[in-house]
Design a protein around this motif. Structure first.
Motif, PDB file in Angstrom:
ATOM      1  N   THR A 183       0.823  -1.216   0.000  1.00 16.23           N
ATOM      2  CA  THR A 183       0.000   0.000   0.000  1.00 16.23           C
ATOM      3  C   THR A 183       0.856   1.265   0.000  1.00 16.23           C
ATOM      4  O   THR A 183       0.540   2.246  -0.671  1.00 16.23           O
ATOM      5  N   LEU A 184       1.990   1.237   0.722  1.00 18.01           N
ATOM      6  CA  LEU A 184       2.893   2.391   0.708  1.00 18.01           C
ATOM      7  C   LEU A 184       3.566   2.551  -0.650  1.00 18.01           C
ATOM      8  O   LEU A 184       3.757   3.671  -1.136  1.00 18.01           O
ATOM      9  N   GLY A 185       3.922   1.438  -1.268  1.00 20.09           N
ATOM     10  CA  GLY A 185       4.536   1.485  -2.591  1.00 20.09           C
ATOM     11  C   GLY A 185       3.565   1.996  -3.643  1.00 20.09           C
ATOM     12  O   GLY A 185       3.943   2.766  -4.536  1.00 20.09           O
ATOM     13  N   SER A 186       2.316   1.583  -3.522  1.00 15.15           N
ATOM     14  CA  SER A 186       1.294   2.056  -4.451  1.00 15.15           C
ATOM     15  C   SER A 186       1.128   3.570  -4.339  1.00 15.15           C
ATOM     16  O   SER A 186       1.016   4.274  -5.348  1.00 15.15           O
ATOM     17  N   ALA A 187       1.147   4.067  -3.119  1.00 15.87           N
ATOM     18  CA  ALA A 187       1.025   5.518  -2.907  1.00 15.87           C
ATOM     19  C   ALA A 187       2.229   6.259  -3.483  1.00 15.87           C
ATOM     20  O   ALA A 187       2.084   7.321  -4.103  1.00 15.87           O
ATOM     21  N   ALA A 188       3.414   5.702  -3.281  1.00 21.17           N
ATOM     22  CA  ALA A 188       4.624   6.345  -3.795  1.00 21.17           C
ATOM     23  C   ALA A 188       4.600   6.420  -5.313  1.00 21.17           C
ATOM     24  O   ALA A 188       4.959   7.451  -5.909  1.00 21.17           O
ATOM     25  N   ASP A 189       4.163   5.329  -5.957  1.00 19.85           N
ATOM     26  CA  ASP A 189       4.090   5.327  -7.426  1.00 19.85           C
ATOM     27  C   ASP A 189       3.075   6.352  -7.924  1.00 19.85           C
ATOM     28  O   ASP A 189       3.329   7.080  -8.889  1.00 19.85           O
ATOM     29  N   ALA A 190       1.924   6.402  -7.260  1.00 17.94           N
ATOM     30  CA  ALA A 190       0.878   7.339  -7.679  1.00 17.94           C
ATOM     31  C   ALA A 190       1.348   8.782  -7.506  1.00 17.94           C
ATOM     32  O   ALA A 190       1.069   9.640  -8.351  1.00 17.94           O
TER      33      ALA A 190
END
Length: 376
Positions: A283-290
């Motif tokens: 979930t943190l990685g998804s936020a960083a990519d977005a």
């Protein structure tokens, strides 16, 4: 309610005439706060003669002393009027301006952060709802900055009654002061801006208040506030008085956004409690990519293409075409209306990036428009 003072012959309020300015372009700003003051300065930099009014006479005096405006009395040849008041006051003021300035050349717009309720109650084709996605932790006229809108997205909400000429004129002015203009349906604007602006402001305020409360017992806490905390809470320092009207007018979308955010916080609480490293990293990685994919400020390209669209004489065509471009994330750098001879359709001329022109052409043809294009 702001006291309105005009020098128009048809005004029902006190008539006061000012000397004619040498400037050919006259604008009037109602509400000289951060946004209104910045609008006045930005227009002045573009050669406009700007008048303005505020409910606080000390603010008017300050604006006059700093040459932000030339008078508190609107010029009789004013063609551009900005309503820069809290959202709850926009409808009444805009209707009064449209009544007092009855020329077809007049354009009235606003800057409120909620558009649906305003659009539904003003049907005059010379009114175009607007919302600059710009702000500052500075408050009031003291924070006004001519460059505030440089590179910012300025949403316009054309409707089925919008005059194409009025839209083209306003679009051009906003481009001149540095804004990137986007057209959205009023209801779509309110739904999207709830998550992009309204909910973040509430969250920033909640985080700042929680930290401040904790600091009462742990005095060193706020001294530990580094860049990340300051970035997240910066918007909470803005003027709180503009927010109740916005949040109450857009309450359905705001409450829906808060509800979805609460679900995400509940999910994060569960992951941390369970020490679920894999899911937390996901979930943190998804936020960083977005976050890395967020679009930056649009810069004017050196290669533009003019898309030419013969348009039928029916309501809502301008709104349909401009909102389609926004849905496709295509910036319109210039817009002109080519008026037709009797019996022939008019032509809408849109200047867009050359790389985006074929995409727009295809979408327009898919909607039944016979579009053509040429390089500029």
């Amino acid at each position: 309610m702001l006291e309105m003072r005009f020098d128009t012959c048809t005004s029902t309020v006190h008539r006061v005439f000012v000397m004619t300015s040498q400037a050919d372009q006259h604008a009037h700003v109602v509400g000289l706060g951060l946004i209104g003051g910045s609008v006045a300065l930005a227009l002045k930099d573009q050669g406009w003669s700007v008048t303005g009014v505020d409910r606080d006479q000390s603010v008017e005096s300050l604006a006059l002393s700093r040459a932000m405006i030339v008078s508190t009395v609107a010029h009789r040849e004013t063609t551009l009027l900005f309503v820069c008041t809290p959202a709850g006051q926009v409808i009444e003021i805009a209707k009064q301006l449209l009544n007092d300035f009855d020329s077809e050349k007049v354009v009235v717009t606003d800057v409120a952060g909620v558009k649906g309720s305003i659009a539904s109650q003003i049907s005059d084709g010379r009114f175009i709802g607007g919302h600059p996605m710009a702000g500052s932790e500075m408050r009031g006229l003291e924070g006004a900055d001519a460059a505030l809108f440089t590179g910012c997205t300025w949403v316009l909400t054309p409707s089925s009654t919008t005059s194409p000429d009025s839209y083209a004129r306003l679009h051009g002015v906003l481009r001149d002061i540095g804004a990137v203009v986007m057209a959205l349906d009023a209801a779509d604007h309110d739904r999207m801006v709830a998550m992009a602006s309204h909910v973040p402001h509430l969250v920033a305020g909640a985080l700042m208040n929680e930290a401040n409360d904790m600091a009462q017992a742990d005095g060193a806490l706020l001294q530990l506030a580094a860049g990340g905390f300051r970035d997240m809470t910066r918007i909470s320092a803005g003027d709180p008085t503009i927010w109740p009207d916005i949040l109450f007018e857009n309450s359905d979308a705001v409450l829906a956004g808060l509800s979805r955010l609460q679900e995400r916080i509940t999910e994060l609480t569960t992951l941390v409690h369970a020490k679920d490293r894999v899911a937390l990293l996901k979930t943190l990685g998804s936020a960083a990519d977005a976050r890395r994919r967020l679009p930056g400020s649009a810069a004017l390209t050196t290669k533009l293409t003019e898309v030419r669209i013969p348009v039928p004489d029916r309501p809502g065509v301008l709104a349909e075409i401009t909102t389609l471009a926004s849905e496709l994330q295509i910036n319109i750098f210039d817009i002109e209306i080519g008026h037709s001879v009797e019996g022939s359709p008019g032509v809408l001329l849109l200047s867009v990036e050359s790389t985006q022109a074929p995409k727009l052409m295809g979408a327009l043809r898919g909607r039944g428009f016979a579009a053509g294009m040429k390089s500029l």
